[in-house]
Design an enzyme around this catalytic site. Structure first.
Site, PDB file in Angstrom:
ATOM      1  N   ASP A 442       0.853  -1.184   0.000  1.00 24.09           N
ATOM      2  CA  ASP A 442       0.000   0.000   0.000  1.00 24.09           C
ATOM      3  C   ASP A 442       0.894   1.241   0.000  1.00 24.09           C
ATOM      4  OD1 ASP A 442      -2.358   1.568   0.258  1.00 24.09           O
ATOM      5  OD2 ASP A 442      -1.967   1.736   2.405  1.00 24.09           O
ATOM      6  N   LYS A 550     -14.996   6.507  -2.090  1.00 24.60           N
ATOM      7  CA  LYS A 550     -13.924   7.485  -2.266  1.00 24.60           C
ATOM      8  C   LYS A 550     -14.432   8.912  -2.114  1.00 24.60           C
ATOM      9  CE  LYS A 550     -11.096   4.404  -5.092  1.00 24.60           C
ATOM     10  NZ  LYS A 550     -10.346   3.956  -3.930  1.00 24.60           N
ATOM     11  N   ASP A 815      -1.814  -0.843   5.963  1.00 24.33           N
ATOM     12  CA  ASP A 815      -2.158  -0.341   7.293  1.00 24.33           C
ATOM     13  C   ASP A 815      -3.637  -0.034   7.463  1.00 24.33           C
ATOM     14  OD1 ASP A 815      -2.263   1.858   5.618  1.00 24.33           O
ATOM     15  OD2 ASP A 815      -1.475   3.249   7.121  1.00 24.33           O
ATOM     16  N   ASP A 819      -6.929  -2.798   3.224  1.00 23.24           N
ATOM     17  CA  ASP A 819      -5.825  -3.726   2.933  1.00 23.24           C
ATOM     18  C   ASP A 819      -6.050  -5.113   3.540  1.00 23.24           C
ATOM     19  OD1 ASP A 819      -4.320  -1.672   1.654  1.00 23.24           O
ATOM     20  OD2 ASP A 819      -3.731  -0.926   3.625  1.00 23.24           O
TER      21      ASP A 819
END
Length: 1118
Positions: A442, A550, A815, A819
């Site tokens: 990431d 988003k 993190d 993920d």
């Protein structure tokens, strides 16, 4: 499909209803905990309603079906289980169902729950109340599972190599009595020695388990779960284990639920992942009101141990520790057996090979004796002697030093990882990391510092720095535009300043919230204090940012204007911020720097996109801030108390937005990242970036991190073009050459190889995944440098799955909540210590200090574990099995008096080789270990043909020849026997008067020769020890005496092994019991040149390996 499940009583009135979906994973018999949870839930439903309904035929059927599923689960897990076991389990299940059915927290209203626990959502609990409740209920932790010490002792005594040793011990004991006629005291001593060896093996297994559990317990405290709770009227962060009943807990996306909570306030998008309990992959929607009378099924209870995937909420702690649902289930279920790691698979494979070889050789020797020797030479070997010889061969194959070395290496790993602030949940997974050849990382918070700051703010016609914008506001120029931008940044924000740091400068204040919101909040605070603005508005509804949408939405009501009696209540503001490419289709207008509103036409869109691309190419993250003002009508009137309707209306009106402005956020890469990426590339590991950011931003950061190094970067069009060319070339080749269209001659293979060799670069966005076929992924996965941008959690998971499907060994670093699916799916997941609880729970390894360079140390340790274990086995096997098997073969097939007695075989395996093998585990890594390609676990095993070629065909052969040459030299020097005299001697040696020598003299000569043979193998192993400490480098390049590769423990092995020789060969009691003898002084020096010869021959092999890497010697290297 809904079904009714009921228990059919003997008398008429009991029924039960419970809803179950037989299409869910909960009923697929895959996870014990899942079925326990569901079964417990069903039992509760039956308990609650059995007095009110009469069972139907279908209910009776499904009750029996549920019982059958439960039984089948346990039969599947234990292969066989008695009916009484099921009855006991069912009783415990009913008992827990009875307890949970009495819980009514979910049925109480919010006010009733607050009153029941004597708490307040504003003030929380006071310190005195917390102390009393903790003393009453204990800490909020689960009790340890039962020890089951007797089962563990059984496993220690009969696992690994112990079964082979038991077989050998039984052979020796029955050879002493009753087969021994007369009984031989040496066999008794040997039998006792084997029992001691078994006890030591079991002790080492116990020590390994104890030390590993101790280390894991200590390092697990390095990462305590923290939670936000209201105490004494303040929101504070505490350790989850300190929670008590009545605490008011705040949870948000990424958190792990710290206790059983009764939810009292939730956002519309609050979701919980209950898959660890139910097996259902879909997240559970959270509510304030109960949705089911069953405590386990209602959605207003957050169960301890589950995860918050998105949204936020507030709950009251209603149960802690063993009183939680998780605590009750843990008491009645055994823990799930973990999946075996690559290291465990390799050790098991090695044990299996050794067991097969040893038993095969042992049985072969017995067959030789029974079929031939017994008939042709009846006085040569008795049946007791034949069994002891077979036992000796079996013992010879067992590398007794391996369990100790395995224990030692795990302990060393733990200490090294602790020094690097790395938490490893299972120590054996470190070796898996050594096999990784792809790292999917990431970006935000992993490759970057996660210290975001706004560096630019842009309108349609102007760009400002934060300081310039603040000065613009202070001067009054462009106040309207700046005010709108400020209001949107401050109000459409989930972050808040920590009250304890309010007096500090803005950059030094602590913020509760994620890094993106924190940077926007500091930006707004820099313009004007946000506390005053937040006091003027009341949040009616909010949709927090998540990786799928988003964007974030906030509906804010101006309470100052609403309280005015002179003015009508104004409509609320709809504020949105998020990714520009996602929000642009929802926008219709845009403001300029003066505050004028313009239509969002093609020209203005291009100007906005040009600004976005400009900032993105600098590696800056770009967010768009939007708002919608309702001037003529208020679609939200009267809906303030109806969250569901507010959500529906807000989503409907999330359109026709006005673009307030763009902000660019800078999050610099960590300083160590470029070096880490370069090191990984040299180690044959490809580093891919997988992020939700815009493609240009991700590419710019990837260049700064050295993930992208080429000037030319391919796109999805190049992938399609490459595949089309491959297909055309394939058909053309087949037509011209009449070749079959198979994988071996397909140009796709050459295309893939070309990408691998040239390390081409590729940038791919998540929206371009649609329509990709396996052939596309073959080409994509062959790229050396890839950036996957604008990816969702599902797409991150698919990337990992596609790589694994092509036999890549994948590590994923991340993190965030988004993920976690990829972290779970990877061969090894690595989370950052500052990341979300969900990510840390899903990962196998956590970098506590967020230092990404620690992953290089972990990779090197993973490779070193495998290297050192292989070196230990290469050291143990030549003298421990091959050089001990050859004397037995010469004795039973060629009639040579036994050159090496069984007791000496046991001593080599049990004592003399152990210290050196332990010393080899302390070897530091060779200087080229991170310049080699990663190990492919499917092709490169701990033991293979190359391994046996080195252990037996090279070192073993040299040692066996050298030891027998010295044995024959002694027999000629002191006895006058040539090798021709000794070959085919058979029972002539045992009948006495052999070449004019009596039986006593012959026995003394043989015992002395066996002792010399033993000493020779001990000294030859010194040369083997120094030879095998490196695989490719010379002993002079890996100096054991000084420098960074010093290992003085190797030198300590020399006096230790000599001490064992003197103990067993020069102490009278050992001479009598074990049949040993004094060794003539010259034979302490004769083997040394042979040991040096072995070392020199291996040095020559390594020289050829380094200078001619394509030679036959290099291809056969272990």
């Amino acid at each position: 499909m809904e079904i009714q499940i009921a228990d059919e009583p003997a008398t008429a009135t009991a029924t039960a209803t419970a809803t179950a979906n037989f299409n869910t994973p909960a009923l697929r018999l895959k996870r014990k905990l899942t079925v326990e949870y569901r079964t417990l839930s069903i039992q509760m439903g039956m308990h609650n309603q059995s007095r009110y309904q009469r069972p139907t035929a279908s209910q009776s059927f499904f009750a029996k079906l549920q019982m059958w599923l439960y039984c089948k689960l346990h039969i599947h897990g234990a292969h066989a289980q008695h009916q009484t076991d099921y009855s006991n389990q069912q009783n415990r299940l009913n008992s827990n169902a009875d307890e949970l059915s009495s819980l009514k927290f979910h049925l109480d209203t919010v006010n009733q729950t607050l009153a029941k626990f004597g708490t307040s959502p504003i003030q929380g609990l006071e310190d005195a109340a917390v102390k009393r409740r903790r003393e009453r209920d204990g800490p909020n932790t689960l009790s340890s599972p039962p020890n089951r010490i007797f089962l563990k002792i059984f496993e220690w005594l009969f696992s690994g190599f112990c079964p082979l040793l038991w077989i050998a011990a039984i052979f020796v004991w029955i050879s002493w009595k009753p087969l021994g006629k007369p009984s031989n005291p040496q066999y008794l001593a040997l039998g006792i020695s084997l029992i001691v060896v078994i006890a030591l093996q079991a002790s080492f297994s116990a020590w390994q388990e104890w030390t590993t559990s101790r280390v894991m317990a200590s390092i697990s405290t390095m990462l305590p779960t923290e939670t936000m709770v209201i105490r004494n009227g303040e929101l504070v962060k505490i350790i989850a284990g300190e929670l008590v009943q009545g605490d008011i807990v705040h949870v948000r996306g990424g958190d792990k639920v710290p206790a059983d909570l009764r939810l009292i306030e939730v956002t519309c998008d609050l979701r919980f992942d209950r898959s660890m309990l139910t097996g259902e992959s879909d997240a559970t929607v959270a509510t304030v009101s109960y949705t089911d009378e069953n405590y386990l099924e209602t959605q207003n209870i957050a169960v301890m141990g589950t995860h918050v995937t998105q949204g936020s909420g507030i709950g009251i702690v209603v149960a802690t520790g063993n009183s939680t649902v998780m605590g009750r289930i843990a008491r009645m279920t055994a823990s799930k057996k973990p999946e075996r790691t690559l290291l465990q698979i390799e050790i098991t494979r090695f044990v299996t090979i050794v067991a097969i070889l040893s038993l095969l050789v042992g049985i072969t020797l017995i067959i030789i004796w029974a079929v031939w020797l017994q008939k042709s030479f009846p006085t040569f070997l008795l049946i007791s002697d034949a069994l002891v010889n077979s036992a000796g061969v079996i013992v010879a194959f067992v590398p007794d030093g391996l369990p100790i070395c395995l224990t030692l290496t795990l302990t060393l790993i733990a200490k090294r990882m602790q020094r690097q602030n790395v938490l490893v949940k299972n120590l054996t997974t470190v070796e898996t990391l050594g096999s990784v050849n792809v790292i999917c990382s990431d970006k935000t918070g992993t490759l970057t510092c996660n210290r975001m700051s706004v560096v630019n703010a842009g309108f349609l016609d102007a760009v400002f720095t934060p300081d310039a914008l603040r000065q613009q506001c202070a001067s009054g120029k462009g106040f309207t535009a700046a005010q709108r931008l400020y209001e949107t940044a401050a109000l459409c924000n989930s972050a808040s300043f920590d009250p304890a740091t309010t007096g500090l400068p803005i950059d030094e204040r602590s913020i509760i919230g994620d890094a993106t919101d924190s940077s926007i909040l500091r930006f707004a605070e820099n313009i004007c204090p946000v506390s005053r603005l937040c006091g003027e508005y009341c949040k009616l509804f909010e949709v927090p940012f998540n990786s799928k949408n988003k964007w974030m939405l906030s509906l804010q009501q101006n309470v100052v204007a609403s309280n005015s009696v002179l003015l009508p209540q104004p409509p609320p503001l709809l504020l949105v911020k998020g990714a520009p490419d996602v929000l642009l289709p929802r926008c219709s207008t845009i403001q300029d720097a003066s505050g004028q509103i313009h239509p969002l036409n093609t020209e203005n869109i291009e100007r906005l996109q040009g600004l976005q691309y400009q900032w993105s190419e600098l590696g800056q993250r770009v967010l768009m801030l939007c708002r919608r003002e309702f001037l003529d009508t208020n679609p939200f009137a009267g809906l303030e108390d109806d969250q569901a309707e507010l959500e529906r209306v807000a989503f409907i009106h999330n359109c026709n937005l006005c673009v307030v402005g763009l902000v660019s956020i800078e999050d610099p890469p960590r300083k160590e990242i470029p070096h880490v990426v370069d090191t990984c590339r040299r180690a044959g590991i490809r580093m891919f970036m997988v992020t939700g950011d815009f493609a240009l931003t991700a590419t710019a950061i990837a260049r700064q991190c050295h993930i992208i190094t080429n000037d030319r970067v391919d796109t999805i069009e190049d992938v399609h073009t490459g595949l089309l060319e491959c297909v055309q070339n394939t058909f053309s080749s087949a037509a011209n050459n009449m070749l079959p269209l198979d994988k071996d001659n397909s140009p796709l293979v050459s295309a893939v190889t070309r990408h691998e060799d040239n390390f081409c670069s590729l940038v791919l966005s998540g929206s371009e995944f649609n329509g990709l076929q396996n052939e596309h992924w073959d080409i994509i996965c062959a790229y050396g440098e890839i950036v996957f941008a604008r990816t969702t959690p599902e797409q991150k998971l698919r990337i990992v799955q596609e790589l694994r499907r092509r036999d890549f060994y994948v590590a994923v670093t991340g993190d965030g909540v988004n993920d976690s699916p990829a972290l779970k799916a990877a061969h090894i997941g690595v989370a950052m210590g500052g990341g979300s609880e969900v990510a840390k729970e899903a990962a196998d390894m956590v970098l506590l200090d967020n230092n990404f360079a620690s992953i290089i140390v972990a990779i090197e340790n993973g490779r070193l574990v495998f290297e050192n274990l292989k070196k230990v086995l290469i050291y143990l096997m030549p003298a421990g099995s091959f050089s001990e098997f050859i004397p037995m073969l010469l004795n039973m097939v060629l009639g040579v008096p036994l050159p090496l007695s069984v007791i000496f075989m046991v001593l080599i395996c049990m004592l003399t080789d152990v210290w050196a093998s332990i010393s080899l585990m302390y070897e530091s890594s060779e200087s080229d270990i991170m310049l080699r390609a990663p190990r492919n676990p499917k092709r490169e095993h701990l033991v293979d043909l190359k391994f046996f070629g080195q252990a037996y065909g090279f070192i073993g052969l040299l040692e066996a020849l050298s030891a027998h040459i010295i044995f024959f030299v002694f027999m000629y020097w002191y006895g006058g026997f040539t090798p021709g005299d000794l070959f085919l001697a058979f029972d002539k040696w045992t009948l006495g008067d052999f070449h004019g020598k009596g039986q006593a003299t012959l026995n003394l000569l043989l015992r002395t020769g066996q002792s010399i043979h033993f000493l020779t193998l001990v000294i030859l192993q010194w040369g083997n020890m120094f030879a095998t400490r490196t695989r490719r480098l010379s002993v002079f390049q890996q100096n054991p005496l000084w420098g960074p590769t010093r290992n003085l423990r190797l030198l300590a092995a020399i006096p230790f092994t000599l001490g064992v020789v003197f103990l067993f060969c020069y102490i009278g009691w050992f001479n009598r019991i074990f049949g040993t003898a004094h060794i003539p002084l010259p034979f302490f020096f004769i083997p040394i040149p042979f040991a040096l010869f072995i070392l020199c021959m291996d040095e020559l092999r390594k020289l050829v390996l380094r200078t001619r890497p394509s030679s036959i010697v290099a291809r056969a290297a272990w």
